[in-house]
Design an enzyme around this catalytic site. Sequence first.
Site, PDB file in Angstrom:
ATOM      1  N   ARG A  27       0.961  -1.295  -0.104  1.00  0.00           N
ATOM      2  CA  ARG A  27       0.028  -0.178  -0.014  1.00  0.00           C
ATOM      3  C   ARG A  27       0.884   1.175   0.017  1.00  0.00           C
ATOM      4  NH1 ARG A  27      -4.851   1.659   4.139  1.00  0.00           N
ATOM      5  NH2 ARG A  27      -3.209   1.402   5.428  1.00  0.00           N
TER       6      ARG A  27
ATOM      7  N   THR B 115      -0.849   7.597  -1.250  1.00  0.00           N
ATOM      8  CA  THR B 115      -2.139   7.537  -1.948  1.00  0.00           C
ATOM      9  C   THR B 115      -2.858   6.418  -1.476  1.00  0.00           C
ATOM     10  OG1 THR B 115      -1.306   5.799  -3.480  1.00  0.00           O
ATOM     11  CG2 THR B 115      -0.733   8.018  -4.183  1.00  0.00           C
TER      12      THR B 115
ATOM     13  N   ASP C 126      -2.900  -9.438  12.695  1.00  0.00           N
ATOM     14  CA  ASP C 126      -2.336  -9.696  11.459  1.00  0.00           C
ATOM     15  C   ASP C 126      -1.880 -10.995  11.016  1.00  0.00           C
ATOM     16  OD1 ASP C 126      -0.023  -7.508   9.580  1.00  0.00           O
ATOM     17  OD2 ASP C 126      -0.077  -9.757   9.587  1.00  0.00           O
TER      18      ASP C 126
ATOM     19  N   ASP D 115       1.701 -11.678  10.346  1.00  0.00           N
ATOM     20  CA  ASP D 115       2.498 -11.870  11.616  1.00  0.00           C
ATOM     21  C   ASP D 115       2.077 -13.116  12.350  1.00  0.00           C
ATOM     22  OD1 ASP D 115       3.806  -9.502  11.095  1.00  0.00           O
ATOM     23  OD2 ASP D 115       2.683  -8.388  12.239  1.00  0.00           O
TER      24      ASP D 115
HETATM   25  N1  URA Z   1      -4.834  -7.802   7.248  1.00  0.00           N
HETATM   26  C1  URA Z   1      -4.621  -8.592   8.499  1.00  0.00           C
HETATM   27  O1  URA Z   1      -3.747  -9.478   8.284  1.00  0.00           O
HETATM   28  N2  URA Z   1      -5.643  -8.468   9.396  1.00  0.00           N
HETATM   29  C2  URA Z   1      -6.478  -7.736   9.274  1.00  0.00           C
HETATM   30  O2  URA Z   1      -7.269  -7.537  10.355  1.00  0.00           O
HETATM   31  C3  URA Z   1      -6.729  -7.032   8.294  1.00  0.00           C
HETATM   32  C4  URA Z   1      -5.818  -7.006   7.193  1.00  0.00           C
END
Ligand code: URA
Length: 214
Positions: free
Chosen positions: A109, A113, A205, A208
């Site tokens: 990302r 922008t 995430d 992660d």
């Molecule tokens: N990506 C992720 O890994 N977790 C989220 O909650 C949103 C996007």
Amino acid sequence: MSEQLSEHLTVVTHPLVQHKLTIMRDKDTSTASFRQLLREISQLLAYEVTREMAMTTKRIETPLCEMDAPALAGRKLALVSILRAGNGLLDGILELIPSARVGFVGLYRDEETLQPVQYYCKLPQDLGDRLVIAVDPMLATGNSSAAAVDLLKAAGARNIRFLCLLAAPEGVARMKEAHPDVPIVTAALDERLNEKGYIVPGLGDAGDRMFGTR
Ligand code: URA
């Protein structure tokens, strides 16, 4: 077991999927367990997302007699992992469908922008002849998912499905607007996105948690 919430969205409500997802959501679940559960769920979700694959029959001989037995038709399947978290769904599905072709799409990302920018794209050549399943555990804003599907269509894909573990209403709406022809299969439709773009209640995430990074 699944619930078709709309023409565009199917939630797999099977008890095994929901039980495993609950363990994955728990913040105390280890990286190893998270990864293993994602692999297991990916196979259960694959069952749903491949349910309309084209079939034919094949003449075979059992020990007792000849029969016309059901078999997959045509060029079958391509899986496309949206990096990096998509890889967590990939291996389990490949175990079920080892002949599937595999592609990878990498997007980040742009900080200014906030739009997805492609940094990697490697796709099988004959996407137009295959059912193409794009995999990413988290359908959050939907911006990178929509951009990934743009790439697949530009490469010739015509029959695309999107497979995720969790979806936010915002991401489902974005995908429906950009790609109404791409059905989504997920294990849960969560409540919302928070101000940082995380799915709530979610699981954090996904990359992660599966790779043990932060
Ligand atoms: N990506 C992720 O890994 N977790 C989220 O909650 C949103 C996007």
